[in-house]
Design a protein around this motif. Sequence first.
Motif, PDB file in Angstrom:
ATOM      1  N   PHE A  96       2.891   9.995   1.862  1.00  0.00           N
ATOM      2  CA  PHE A  96       2.275   9.960   3.185  1.00  0.00           C
ATOM      3  C   PHE A  96       2.834   8.811   4.003  1.00  0.00           C
ATOM      4  CE2 PHE A  96      -0.649  11.947   0.262  1.00  0.00           C
ATOM      5  CZ  PHE A  96      -0.998  13.101   0.938  1.00  0.00           C
ATOM      6  N   ASP A  97       3.028   9.077   5.286  1.00  0.00           N
ATOM      7  CA  ASP A  97       3.501   8.025   6.177  1.00  0.00           C
ATOM      8  C   ASP A  97       2.314   7.310   6.816  1.00  0.00           C
ATOM      9  OD1 ASP A  97       2.579   9.590   8.334  1.00  0.00           O
ATOM     10  OD2 ASP A  97       4.529  10.520   8.642  1.00  0.00           O
ATOM     11  N   SER A  98       2.591   6.418   7.765  1.00  0.00           N
ATOM     12  CA  SER A  98       1.538   5.597   8.362  1.00  0.00           C
ATOM     13  C   SER A  98       0.585   6.397   9.235  1.00  0.00           C
ATOM     14  CB  SER A  98       2.168   4.476   9.194  1.00  0.00           C
ATOM     15  OG  SER A  98       2.961   5.020  10.240  1.00  0.00           O
ATOM     16  N   GLU A 114       0.640  11.784   7.742  1.00  0.00           N
ATOM     17  CA  GLU A 114       1.356  13.048   7.584  1.00  0.00           C
ATOM     18  C   GLU A 114       2.041  13.075   6.220  1.00  0.00           C
ATOM     19  OE1 GLU A 114       4.754  15.748   9.870  1.00  0.00           O
ATOM     20  OE2 GLU A 114       3.788  14.070  10.901  1.00  0.00           O
ATOM     21  N   SER A 115       2.041  14.241   5.614  1.00  0.00           N
ATOM     22  CA  SER A 115       2.614  14.364   4.279  1.00  0.00           C
ATOM     23  C   SER A 115       4.090  14.723   4.330  1.00  0.00           C
ATOM     24  CB  SER A 115       1.856  15.421   3.477  1.00  0.00           C
ATOM     25  OG  SER A 115       1.990  16.696   4.090  1.00  0.00           O
ATOM     26  N   HIS A 116       4.823  14.253   3.328  1.00  0.00           N
ATOM     27  CA  HIS A 116       6.246  14.555   3.174  1.00  0.00           C
ATOM     28  C   HIS A 116       6.521  14.772   1.696  1.00  0.00           C
ATOM     29  CE1 HIS A 116       6.917  13.061   7.322  1.00  0.00           C
ATOM     30  NE2 HIS A 116       6.038  12.136   6.982  1.00  0.00           N
ATOM     31  N   VAL A 117       7.426  15.701   1.407  1.00  0.00           N
ATOM     32  CA  VAL A 117       7.803  15.962   0.025  1.00  0.00           C
ATOM     33  C   VAL A 117       9.050  15.160  -0.305  1.00  0.00           C
ATOM     34  CG1 VAL A 117       8.560  17.693  -1.645  1.00  0.00           C
ATOM     35  CG2 VAL A 117       6.787  18.254   0.028  1.00  0.00           C
ATOM     36  N   VAL A 148       3.946  11.534 -15.973  1.00  0.00           N
ATOM     37  CA  VAL A 148       3.220  10.754 -14.960  1.00  0.00           C
ATOM     38  C   VAL A 148       3.892  10.983 -13.627  1.00  0.00           C
ATOM     39  CG1 VAL A 148       2.503   8.461 -14.203  1.00  0.00           C
ATOM     40  CG2 VAL A 148       2.573   8.987 -16.650  1.00  0.00           C
ATOM     41  N   LEU A 149       3.099  11.313 -12.612  1.00  0.00           N
ATOM     42  CA  LEU A 149       3.632  11.473 -11.259  1.00  0.00           C
ATOM     43  C   LEU A 149       2.498  11.216 -10.285  1.00  0.00           C
ATOM     44  CD1 LEU A 149       6.218  12.221  -9.715  1.00  0.00           C
ATOM     45  CD2 LEU A 149       5.419  14.582  -9.661  1.00  0.00           C
ATOM     46  N   ASP A 150       2.497  10.025  -9.731  1.00  0.00           N
ATOM     47  CA  ASP A 150       1.374   9.609  -8.889  1.00  0.00           C
ATOM     48  C   ASP A 150       1.879   8.685  -7.797  1.00  0.00           C
ATOM     49  OD1 ASP A 150      -1.212   9.498  -8.037  1.00  0.00           O
ATOM     50  OD2 ASP A 150      -1.832   7.958  -9.466  1.00  0.00           O
ATOM     51  N   GLN A 151       1.126   8.620  -6.702  1.00  0.00           N
ATOM     52  CA  GLN A 151       1.480   7.730  -5.597  1.00  0.00           C
ATOM     53  C   GLN A 151       0.198   7.190  -4.978  1.00  0.00           C
ATOM     54  OE1 GLN A 151       1.073   8.671  -2.014  1.00  0.00           O
ATOM     55  NE2 GLN A 151      -0.293  10.257  -2.807  1.00  0.00           N
ATOM     56  N   ASN A 152       0.304   6.109  -4.205  1.00  0.00           N
ATOM     57  CA  ASN A 152      -0.882   5.398  -3.736  1.00  0.00           C
ATOM     58  C   ASN A 152      -1.235   5.657  -2.279  1.00  0.00           C
ATOM     59  OD1 ASN A 152       1.263   4.049  -2.588  1.00  0.00           O
ATOM     60  ND2 ASN A 152       0.520   1.986  -3.046  1.00  0.00           N
ATOM     61  N   GLY A 153      -0.653   6.664  -1.667  1.00  0.00           N
ATOM     62  CA  GLY A 153      -0.956   6.965  -0.268  1.00  0.00           C
ATOM     63  C   GLY A 153      -2.000   8.056  -0.129  1.00  0.00           C
ATOM     64  N   PHE A 154      -2.670   8.081   1.040  1.00  0.00           N
ATOM     65  CA  PHE A 154      -3.695   9.095   1.298  1.00  0.00           C
ATOM     66  C   PHE A 154      -3.702   9.450   2.775  1.00  0.00           C
ATOM     67  CE2 PHE A 154      -5.253   6.828  -2.432  1.00  0.00           C
ATOM     68  CZ  PHE A 154      -5.543   7.887  -3.280  1.00  0.00           C
ATOM     69  N   PRO A 155      -3.974  10.714   3.084  1.00  0.00           N
ATOM     70  CA  PRO A 155      -4.213  11.079   4.485  1.00  0.00           C
ATOM     71  C   PRO A 155      -5.653  10.768   4.853  1.00  0.00           C
ATOM     72  CG  PRO A 155      -4.423  13.012   3.110  1.00  0.00           C
ATOM     73  CD  PRO A 155      -4.065  11.863   2.192  1.00  0.00           C
ATOM     74  N   ILE A 156      -6.039  11.057   6.082  1.00  0.00           N
ATOM     75  CA  ILE A 156      -7.454  10.971   6.457  1.00  0.00           C
ATOM     76  C   ILE A 156      -8.206  12.055   5.695  1.00  0.00           C
ATOM     77  CG2 ILE A 156      -9.104  11.328   8.334  1.00  0.00           C
ATOM     78  CD1 ILE A 156      -7.146  10.073  10.216  1.00  0.00           C
ATOM     79  N   GLY A 157      -9.354  11.691   5.105  1.00  0.00           N
ATOM     80  CA  GLY A 157     -10.131  12.650   4.328  1.00  0.00           C
ATOM     81  C   GLY A 157     -11.415  13.052   5.045  1.00  0.00           C
ATOM     82  N   ARG A 158     -11.814  14.270   4.841  1.00  0.00           N
ATOM     83  CA  ARG A 158     -13.094  14.769   5.346  1.00  0.00           C
ATOM     84  C   ARG A 158     -14.125  14.767   4.221  1.00  0.00           C
ATOM     85  NH1 ARG A 158     -13.057  14.149  10.692  1.00  0.00           N
ATOM     86  NH2 ARG A 158     -11.048  14.817  11.541  1.00  0.00           N
ATOM     87  N   LEU A 159     -15.341  14.483   4.589  1.00  0.00           N
ATOM     88  CA  LEU A 159     -16.422  14.430   3.603  1.00  0.00           C
ATOM     89  C   LEU A 159     -16.612  15.804   2.972  1.00  0.00           C
ATOM     90  CD1 LEU A 159     -18.706  12.626   2.406  1.00  0.00           C
ATOM     91  CD2 LEU A 159     -20.186  13.568   4.186  1.00  0.00           C
ATOM     92  N   THR A 160     -16.560  15.852   1.651  1.00  0.00           N
ATOM     93  CA  THR A 160     -16.742  17.118   0.940  1.00  0.00           C
ATOM     94  C   THR A 160     -18.020  17.150   0.100  1.00  0.00           C
ATOM     95  OG1 THR A 160     -15.404  16.302  -0.921  1.00  0.00           O
ATOM     96  CG2 THR A 160     -14.259  17.534   0.808  1.00  0.00           C
ATOM     97  N   GLY A 161     -18.613  16.012  -0.157  1.00  0.00           N
ATOM     98  CA  GLY A 161     -19.830  16.004  -0.957  1.00  0.00           C
ATOM     99  C   GLY A 161     -20.345  14.602  -1.189  1.00  0.00           C
ATOM    100  N   VAL A 162     -21.557  14.536  -1.724  1.00  0.00           N
ATOM    101  CA  VAL A 162     -22.214  13.262  -2.007  1.00  0.00           C
ATOM    102  C   VAL A 162     -22.736  13.304  -3.440  1.00  0.00           C
ATOM    103  CG1 VAL A 162     -24.121  11.720  -1.401  1.00  0.00           C
ATOM    104  CG2 VAL A 162     -22.858  12.898   0.392  1.00  0.00           C
TER     105      VAL A 162
END
Length: 435
Positions: A197-199, A202-205, A310-324
């Motif tokens: 994810f960029d700043s 937006e996602s990129h492969v 192992v395949l992981d990264q530390n970026g995230f897009p804006i998230g919408r609330l899905t549950g509590v």
Amino acid sequence: MSFNTALSGLNAAQAELNVTANNIANVATTGFKESRAEFADIFSTTSFGSSGTAIGNGVLLANVAQQFNQGNLEFTSNTLDLAVSGEGFFILSPSETNSNSIFTRNGEMGVDSNGFVVNNAGARLQVFPVNADGTVTATSLSSTIPLQLPQTAGVPTVTSLVDIGVNLPANGNILDPLAFDPLQTSTFNASTSLTVFDSLGESHVVTAYYVKIADNQWATYYNSTDANGATLPLNIADVGPGDTAPVGAGGQTYHTLTFDNSGSFVANVPSVITTTAIDFLNGSDPTQLISFNYANNNATQFSSPFTVNVLDQNGFPIGRLTGVEISDTGVVRANFSNGQTTALGKIALARFQNAQGLGQVGNNSWQDTIDSGAPLVGEALTSSFGQVRSGALEVSNVDLTAQLVNLIAAQRNFQANAKSIETNNTVTQAIINIR
């Protein structure tokens, strides 16, 4: 005097009927606590009178005492349905402008238009502020805040680190790193992709290509695409003199992975694998850097097929609330569509030295009084506080069978006192008729 005595009995019986009727009316009210009419006799004598021969003056209603014994728990499918199994009251703020706390056992909660968790009267549920791990930062009544559900998980987080753990096939063919072409599968041995994810969120492969260049040594290229869909080579930056990235096909720099004779990871060159600045041409930060970590993720070279462990990264897009989610200790966590979980607060509970001294304010709520004492505030499952149960409601503690028996007894009491008045009237009439 006997008329007044019997009249006080009628009033007492009527009061007991009223209390019992109120209990029966609220048999299905969540969190309702039944009441009990308590009576006291009226005894009157002068300071010099003889108490041994004094006759009482009737009865009066001394108190209507609520019984705070635990009601049964009824389980529901609504996360915001709450109950306390054990001692404790939920703390509510009546409104945004009213700072006086009220207390309830009724956990029928919902969400208002501003995202606040409220009861059916609009009072806001109070929680303790917490750290990211759910630990409470302050536990006083004045430190409680209204529980509000966020709509987003905040600003996006740019990808800066990728963890990769792969097994590269030791029996792979040795290829020329200068002949690498991402469109020709014959020029590389294996590849894997992940989303970054960029700043702007937006996602990129990004695709990693592995080229065996010698026994126990692999060249690794990285490519992505820009906003126009064109191939975007990701170059590896030099760390410093003597620790530089090799230049490969088309002038693109890459890094190497080295393994020992047992297939264990030894080193990578450069020693720190970081791209040069990446410009995705979409308005995001053009200085974005991504580091790739193999050393701590069990990279291997065995004589087996290419696998990604192992395949992981530390970026995230804006998230919408899905549950509590609400834990047994009252920690409220919000789950978002980007995989993030955020602790919003910990449900505050209150107890009292004398719960029967609480003042009723309606809607199954009470306020503290001089008789009840000041609220003692704390966390669920600490001290003598009970457990918070999400997806459950405490039903009314009214025993309907017992209340129906009380109705019969109160009716008999009323009839008996009415009979006393009738008898007194007969005696009085007999005296009047004496000639």
